[in-house]
Design a protein around this motif. Sequence first.
Motif, PDB file in Angstrom:
ATOM      1  N   ASP A 274      31.875  46.672-135.603  1.00 26.73           N
ATOM      2  CA  ASP A 274      31.647  48.117-135.633  1.00 26.73           C
ATOM      3  C   ASP A 274      30.173  48.470-135.510  1.00 26.73           C
ATOM      4  O   ASP A 274      29.824  49.571-135.057  1.00 26.73           O
ATOM      5  N   THR A 275      29.301  47.545-135.920  1.00 29.57           N
ATOM      6  CA  THR A 275      27.867  47.825-135.969  1.00 29.57           C
ATOM      7  C   THR A 275      27.136  47.406-134.700  1.00 29.57           C
ATOM      8  O   THR A 275      26.212  48.105-134.252  1.00 29.57           O
ATOM      9  N   LEU A 276      27.538  46.291-134.108  1.00 26.72           N
ATOM     10  CA  LEU A 276      26.812  45.721-132.968  1.00 26.72           C
ATOM     11  C   LEU A 276      27.595  45.889-131.679  1.00 26.72           C
ATOM     12  O   LEU A 276      28.741  45.435-131.567  1.00 26.72           O
ATOM     13  N   ASP A 277      26.981  46.514-130.698  1.00 27.39           N
ATOM     14  CA  ASP A 277      27.646  46.719-129.410  1.00 27.39           C
ATOM     15  C   ASP A 277      27.898  45.400-128.681  1.00 27.39           C
ATOM     16  O   ASP A 277      28.808  45.322-127.845  1.00 27.39           O
ATOM     17  N   ASN A 278      27.100  44.386-128.958  1.00 24.39           N
ATOM     18  CA  ASN A 278      27.222  43.098-128.265  1.00 24.39           C
ATOM     19  C   ASN A 278      28.192  42.153-128.960  1.00 24.39           C
ATOM     20  O   ASN A 278      28.334  40.994-128.541  1.00 24.39           O
ATOM     21  N   ALA A 279      28.888  42.613-130.027  1.00 24.44           N
ATOM     22  CA  ALA A 279      29.825  41.770-130.759  1.00 24.44           C
ATOM     23  C   ALA A 279      31.258  42.142-130.403  1.00 24.44           C
ATOM     24  O   ALA A 279      31.649  43.313-130.494  1.00 24.44           O
ATOM     25  N   ASN A 280      32.018  41.146-130.002  1.00 24.36           N
ATOM     26  CA  ASN A 280      33.427  41.332-129.657  1.00 24.36           C
ATOM     27  C   ASN A 280      34.283  40.576-130.668  1.00 24.36           C
ATOM     28  O   ASN A 280      34.076  39.380-130.882  1.00 24.36           O
ATOM     29  N   LEU A 281      35.239  41.264-131.295  1.00 21.49           N
ATOM     30  CA  LEU A 281      36.058  40.669-132.345  1.00 21.49           C
ATOM     31  C   LEU A 281      37.475  40.410-131.863  1.00 21.49           C
ATOM     32  O   LEU A 281      38.139  41.301-131.334  1.00 21.49           O
ATOM     33  N   THR A 282      37.945  39.175-132.078  1.00 24.26           N
ATOM     34  CA  THR A 282      39.339  38.808-131.850  1.00 24.26           C
ATOM     35  C   THR A 282      39.991  38.557-133.200  1.00 24.26           C
ATOM     36  O   THR A 282      39.564  37.665-133.950  1.00 24.26           O
ATOM     37  N   ILE A 283      41.000  39.344-133.522  1.00 24.87           N
ATOM     38  CA  ILE A 283      41.721  39.184-134.784  1.00 24.87           C
ATOM     39  C   ILE A 283      43.008  38.410-134.515  1.00 24.87           C
ATOM     40  O   ILE A 283      43.797  38.781-133.635  1.00 24.87           O
ATOM     41  N   LEU A 284      43.218  37.329-135.264  1.00 23.16           N
ATOM     42  CA  LEU A 284      44.391  36.484-135.066  1.00 23.16           C
ATOM     43  C   LEU A 284      45.424  36.784-136.154  1.00 23.16           C
ATOM     44  O   LEU A 284      45.177  36.494-137.333  1.00 23.16           O
ATOM     45  N   PRO A 285      46.554  37.359-135.793  1.00 26.12           N
ATOM     46  CA  PRO A 285      47.581  37.690-136.791  1.00 26.12           C
ATOM     47  C   PRO A 285      48.137  36.428-137.460  1.00 26.12           C
ATOM     48  O   PRO A 285      48.400  35.416-136.802  1.00 26.12           O
ATOM     49  N   GLY A 286      48.300  36.517-138.780  1.00 27.56           N
ATOM     50  CA  GLY A 286      48.914  35.420-139.509  1.00 27.56           C
ATOM     51  C   GLY A 286      48.056  34.185-139.661  1.00 27.56           C
ATOM     52  O   GLY A 286      48.562  33.130-140.054  1.00 27.56           O
ATOM     53  N   VAL A 287      46.778  34.293-139.397  1.00 25.86           N
ATOM     54  CA  VAL A 287      45.877  33.138-139.468  1.00 25.86           C
ATOM     55  C   VAL A 287      44.955  33.302-140.666  1.00 25.86           C
ATOM     56  O   VAL A 287      44.445  34.390-140.937  1.00 25.86           O
ATOM     57  N   GLY A 288      44.738  32.195-141.371  1.00 26.06           N
ATOM     58  CA  GLY A 288      43.877  32.199-142.535  1.00 26.06           C
ATOM     59  C   GLY A 288      42.434  31.875-142.195  1.00 26.06           C
ATOM     60  O   GLY A 288      41.921  32.287-141.142  1.00 26.06           O
ATOM     61  N   HIS A 289      41.795  31.086-143.045  1.00 23.39           N
ATOM     62  CA  HIS A 289      40.351  30.873-142.959  1.00 23.39           C
ATOM     63  C   HIS A 289      39.941  29.786-141.967  1.00 23.39           C
ATOM     64  O   HIS A 289      38.750  29.603-141.750  1.00 23.39           O
ATOM     65  N   MET A 290      40.896  29.084-141.371  1.00 26.04           N
ATOM     66  CA  MET A 290      40.558  27.964-140.495  1.00 26.04           C
ATOM     67  C   MET A 290      41.111  28.171-139.086  1.00 26.04           C
ATOM     68  O   MET A 290      41.991  27.438-138.622  1.00 26.04           O
ATOM     69  N   PRO A 291      40.622  29.173-138.364  1.00 26.20           N
ATOM     70  CA  PRO A 291      41.200  29.483-137.045  1.00 26.20           C
ATOM     71  C   PRO A 291      41.052  28.352-136.034  1.00 26.20           C
ATOM     72  O   PRO A 291      41.886  28.227-135.133  1.00 26.20           O
ATOM     73  N   HIS A 292      40.008  27.535-136.155  1.00 28.11           N
ATOM     74  CA  HIS A 292      39.812  26.442-135.199  1.00 28.11           C
ATOM     75  C   HIS A 292      40.834  25.327-135.375  1.00 28.11           C
ATOM     76  O   HIS A 292      40.936  24.453-134.507  1.00 28.11           O
ATOM     77  N   HIS A 293      41.577  25.361-136.466  1.00 27.85           N
ATOM     78  CA  HIS A 293      42.686  24.425-136.653  1.00 27.85           C
ATOM     79  C   HIS A 293      44.032  25.113-136.433  1.00 27.85           C
ATOM     80  O   HIS A 293      44.937  24.529-135.843  1.00 27.85           O
ATOM     81  N   ALA A 294      44.161  26.353-136.901  1.00 25.21           N
ATOM     82  CA  ALA A 294      45.430  27.072-136.748  1.00 25.21           C
ATOM     83  C   ALA A 294      45.660  27.509-135.307  1.00 25.21           C
ATOM     84  O   ALA A 294      46.786  27.443-134.800  1.00 25.21           O
ATOM     85  N   ARG A 295      44.596  27.960-134.646  1.00 21.86           N
ATOM     86  CA  ARG A 295      44.712  28.454-133.261  1.00 21.86           C
ATOM     87  C   ARG A 295      43.533  27.924-132.434  1.00 21.86           C
ATOM     88  O   ARG A 295      42.667  28.702-132.001  1.00 21.86           O
ATOM     89  N   PRO A 296      43.462  26.613-132.235  1.00 21.84           N
ATOM     90  CA  PRO A 296      42.279  26.019-131.588  1.00 21.84           C
ATOM     91  C   PRO A 296      42.032  26.521-130.166  1.00 21.84           C
ATOM     92  O   PRO A 296      40.879  26.660-129.756  1.00 21.84           O
ATOM     93  N   GLU A 297      43.080  26.802-129.422  1.00 21.31           N
ATOM     94  CA  GLU A 297      42.858  27.240-128.039  1.00 21.31           C
ATOM     95  C   GLU A 297      42.295  28.657-127.996  1.00 21.31           C
ATOM     96  O   GLU A 297      41.518  28.992-127.089  1.00 21.31           O
ATOM     97  N   ASP A 298      42.656  29.498-128.959  1.00 22.47           N
ATOM     98  CA  ASP A 298      42.048  30.825-129.030  1.00 22.47           C
ATOM     99  C   ASP A 298      40.557  30.722-129.326  1.00 22.47           C
ATOM    100  O   ASP A 298      39.758  31.507-128.797  1.00 22.47           O
ATOM    101  N   VAL A 299      40.184  29.773-130.166  1.00 23.02           N
ATOM    102  CA  VAL A 299      38.769  29.548-130.454  1.00 23.02           C
ATOM    103  C   VAL A 299      38.064  29.007-129.212  1.00 23.02           C
ATOM    104  O   VAL A 299      36.954  29.433-128.875  1.00 23.02           O
ATOM    105  N   ALA A 300      38.707  28.085-128.517  1.00 17.90           N
ATOM    106  CA  ALA A 300      38.117  27.543-127.290  1.00 17.90           C
ATOM    107  C   ALA A 300      37.890  28.653-126.264  1.00 17.90           C
ATOM    108  O   ALA A 300      36.845  28.692-125.588  1.00 17.90           O
ATOM    109  N   LYS A 301      38.832  29.567-126.162  1.00 17.28           N
ATOM    110  CA  LYS A 301      38.675  30.684-125.227  1.00 17.28           C
ATOM    111  C   LYS A 301      37.508  31.581-125.633  1.00 17.28           C
ATOM    112  O   LYS A 301      36.769  32.086-124.779  1.00 17.28           O
ATOM    113  N   ALA A 302      37.331  31.785-126.940  1.00 15.27           N
ATOM    114  CA  ALA A 302      36.216  32.602-127.414  1.00 15.27           C
ATOM    115  C   ALA A 302      34.883  31.947-127.073  1.00 15.27           C
ATOM    116  O   ALA A 302      33.921  32.629-126.687  1.00 15.27           O
ATOM    117  N   ILE A 303      34.809  30.631-127.207  1.00 13.69           N
ATOM    118  CA  ILE A 303      33.572  29.918-126.845  1.00 13.69           C
ATOM    119  C   ILE A 303      33.300  30.068-125.353  1.00 13.69           C
ATOM    120  O   ILE A 303      32.158  30.329-124.936  1.00 13.69           O
TER     121      ILE A 303
END
Length: 313
Positions: A274-303
């Motif tokens: 909300d504060t930074l125009d250069n920040a893009n947020l992807t919210i993963l439904p049903g995912v806890g604190h370890m997105p790189h393990h729960a949804r690794p390909e979504d993290v890879a896409k973000a990188i």
Amino acid sequence: MTLHRSAAKLALFSLVAATTVACARAASTTDDPPEGAYIALDGGRVHAVVQGEGPDLVLIHGANGNARDFTFDLVGRMAQDFRVIALDRPGFGHSDAFGGPESPLDQATILRAAVDQLGVERPLVLGHSYGGAVAMAWALQAPDDVAGLTLLAPAVYPWPGELGLWYQLSSSWLGQNLVLPLVAGLAPRAAVERSLEGVFAPNPVPEGYLDHLGFDLTLRASQLSLNARQVDSLKGYVEAMSGGYPALDMPIEIVHGDADTTVGLSFHSERMADTLDNANLTILPGVGHMPHHARPEDVAKAIRRTHARATAN
């Protein structure tokens, strides 16, 4: 006076006993040898795991973790497209303590010096959880030398309220000198497994994760002590750092699960988006604190999005 002396004797006895057991456990950390190489700096060595070829991607782990959190899956996944450099933060994993830096800024300074010896130029920097604060400190220190940031469930702003009783205790004199040595020496594997289940919830802990991370490696008294002090002091540091975030203009991709109960989505990632125009947020439904393990390909896409945005500028 007698009561005070008895309490002091009991504390001393417990501390000696815990330290003896902790030392015996520390000797077994050879079961978790370094996966990478050491980078020698003034004051100590930083352990780095380097795989792949291509643009530089630096990975910074979270609280009480180490680079093995990333070598479980993410390093190999991204090494197809990047030269991936997973670092043990000072005092964690196989990196030396460098005096036990509590500030994310001090940690970033050490890690920047380490990757400089690897010839890293304008890397993508990824930080998970507490590592997100270190990644932001890195960007604040060298904004022209960071191509882009990928933040996973990052702790990057001050939050309302105080930390729970455990961190208040573990960062106190009693916790540092008695409780944590006891935990380091005596904590059963089942207790560590339950703690991991809480961090990963509602997602399952991947099979073999604790063995890969290193049971004894993560239960060293020195690491537990440093982690407690860092987490306890983090709120003040990110409060001071956050005023500089709007001046950063590199692409920032954030990935955060909406079921994360460790780092609040609204207090950190949504606030940054909300504060930074250069920040893009992807919210993963049903995912806890370890997105790189729960949804690794979504993290890879973000990188990869971070890299694409950085090279398009």
